[in-house]
Write a protein that holds these residues in place. Structure first.
Motif, PDB file in Angstrom:
ATOM      1  N   LEU A   1       0.724  -0.991   0.543  1.00 18.66           N
ATOM      2  CA  LEU A   1       0.233   0.553  -0.537  1.00 18.66           C
ATOM      3  C   LEU A   1       0.511   1.725  -0.261  1.00 18.66           C
ATOM      4  O   LEU A   1       0.259   2.266  -0.049  1.00 18.66           O
ATOM      5  CB  LEU A   1      -0.630   0.057   0.925  1.00 18.66           C
ATOM      6  CG  LEU A   1      -2.438  -1.066   1.143  1.00 18.66           C
ATOM      7  CD1 LEU A   1      -2.571  -1.156   2.426  1.00 18.66           C
ATOM      8  CD2 LEU A   1      -2.875  -1.127   0.147  1.00 18.66           C
ATOM      9  N   ASP A   2       2.209   0.927   0.486  1.00 17.07           N
ATOM     10  CA  ASP A   2       2.686   2.409   0.662  1.00 17.07           C
ATOM     11  C   ASP A   2       3.213   3.451  -1.184  1.00 17.07           C
ATOM     12  O   ASP A   2       3.439   3.850  -1.481  1.00 17.07           O
ATOM     13  CB  ASP A   2       4.549   2.140   1.402  1.00 17.07           C
ATOM     14  CG  ASP A   2       3.736   1.900   2.550  1.00 17.07           C
ATOM     15  OD1 ASP A   2       3.334   2.459   3.074  1.00 17.07           O
ATOM     16  OD2 ASP A   2       4.820   1.293   3.082  1.00 17.07           O
ATOM     17  N   LEU A   3       3.336   1.535  -1.867  1.00 15.90           N
ATOM     18  CA  LEU A   3       3.297   2.100  -3.401  1.00 15.90           C
ATOM     19  C   LEU A   3       2.557   2.778  -4.206  1.00 15.90           C
ATOM     20  O   LEU A   3       2.742   2.823  -5.084  1.00 15.90           O
ATOM     21  CB  LEU A   3       4.037   0.680  -3.973  1.00 15.90           C
ATOM     22  CG  LEU A   3       5.832   0.050  -3.264  1.00 15.90           C
ATOM     23  CD1 LEU A   3       5.654  -0.953  -4.277  1.00 15.90           C
ATOM     24  CD2 LEU A   3       6.997   1.172  -2.723  1.00 15.90           C
ATOM     25  N   ALA A   4       1.326   3.037  -3.153  1.00 22.61           N
ATOM     26  CA  ALA A   4       0.006   3.134  -4.293  1.00 22.61           C
ATOM     27  C   ALA A   4       0.725   4.367  -5.061  1.00 22.61           C
ATOM     28  O   ALA A   4       0.965   5.398  -3.835  1.00 22.61           O
ATOM     29  CB  ALA A   4      -1.183   2.979  -3.100  1.00 22.61           C
ATOM     30  N   GLY A   5       0.515   4.527  -5.853  1.00 20.72           N
ATOM     31  CA  GLY A   5       0.016   6.361  -6.677  1.00 20.72           C
ATOM     32  C   GLY A   5       1.499   6.563  -7.072  1.00 20.72           C
ATOM     33  O   GLY A   5       2.220   7.245  -7.150  1.00 20.72           O
TER      34      GLY A   5
END
Length: 72
Positions: A50-54
């Motif tokens: 989720l830290d990589l989202a976007g």
């Protein structure tokens, strides 16, 4: 080379220089892998997917089935 000793309960302390190199903090999960030749690889799981989202900008959409390399 850093080393530590295992207790009778299977616990050990990760040496300070290893914690610093991995950016490991209290609560960091460690993932252990034993290779076929007996080497052990330890990875710090300090990032969530989720830290990589976007982080990647694209207009392309891919179906989940197309992401599976074993399908077709």
């Amino acid at each position: 080379m850093a080393e530590s000793t295992m207790t009778s309960k299977g616990q050990t302390t990760v040496p300070a220089e290893v914690r610093a190199a991995l950016h490991a903090e209290p609560g960091t999960r460690l993932e252990w892998h034993v290779t076929p030749d007996g080497d052990v690889i330890v990875r710090a799981k300090n990032l969530s997917i989720l830290d990589l989202a976007g982080s990647v900008k694209t207009d392309k959409c891919v179906d989940i089935e197309d992401m599976n390399p074993w399908s077709s």
